[in-house]
Motif scaffolding. Structure first.
Motif, PDB file in Angstrom:
ATOM      1  N   ALA A  45      36.875  41.930  36.853  1.00  0.00           N
ATOM      2  CA  ALA A  45      37.876  42.429  37.790  1.00  0.00           C
ATOM      3  C   ALA A  45      38.364  43.815  37.371  1.00  0.00           C
ATOM      4  CB  ALA A  45      39.047  41.455  37.874  1.00  0.00           C
ATOM      5  N   VAL A  69      34.367  35.744  42.009  1.00  0.00           N
ATOM      6  CA  VAL A  69      35.438  36.728  42.108  1.00  0.00           C
ATOM      7  C   VAL A  69      35.100  37.871  43.059  1.00  0.00           C
ATOM      8  CG1 VAL A  69      36.384  36.198  39.827  1.00  0.00           C
ATOM      9  CG2 VAL A  69      34.663  37.974  40.024  1.00  0.00           C
ATOM     10  N   LEU A  71      32.673  40.224  43.055  1.00  0.00           N
ATOM     11  CA  LEU A  71      32.433  41.519  42.451  1.00  0.00           C
ATOM     12  C   LEU A  71      30.966  41.897  42.375  1.00  0.00           C
ATOM     13  CD1 LEU A  71      34.912  41.199  39.468  1.00  0.00           C
ATOM     14  CD2 LEU A  71      35.283  42.358  41.623  1.00  0.00           C
TER      15      LEU A  71
END
Length: 75
Positions: A45, A69, A71
């Protein structure tokens, strides 16, 4: 940075503040390391906030967390 912490069972640190803008390769960087899933998520993150090179491969045994997440496209 490829295989930098591979099999380092005692490793579990926050690397989110590392400057990875010029990194070319991260294959298996955390493979079989002691990095917790929570710290892995946090590192990705934080790295996603940097202006990184496109298509850096961070492939490791925890690649499913890219999708978790959101990403995968950024890091």
């Amino acid at each position: 940075m490829a295989r930098m912490f591979e099999s380092a069972q005692a490793f579990n640190a926050d690397l989110g503040n590392w400057d990875i803008r010029n990194v070319l390769q991260m294959v298996s960087m955390f493979k079989f390391s002691g990095l917790s899933f929570e710290d892995y998520d946090a590192i990705l993150a934080e790295w996603s906030q940097q202006d990184v090179r496109p298509n850096i491969n961070v492939r490791s045994c925890r690649c499913l967390f890219f999708a978790r997440v959101g990403l995968k496209e950024k890091v």
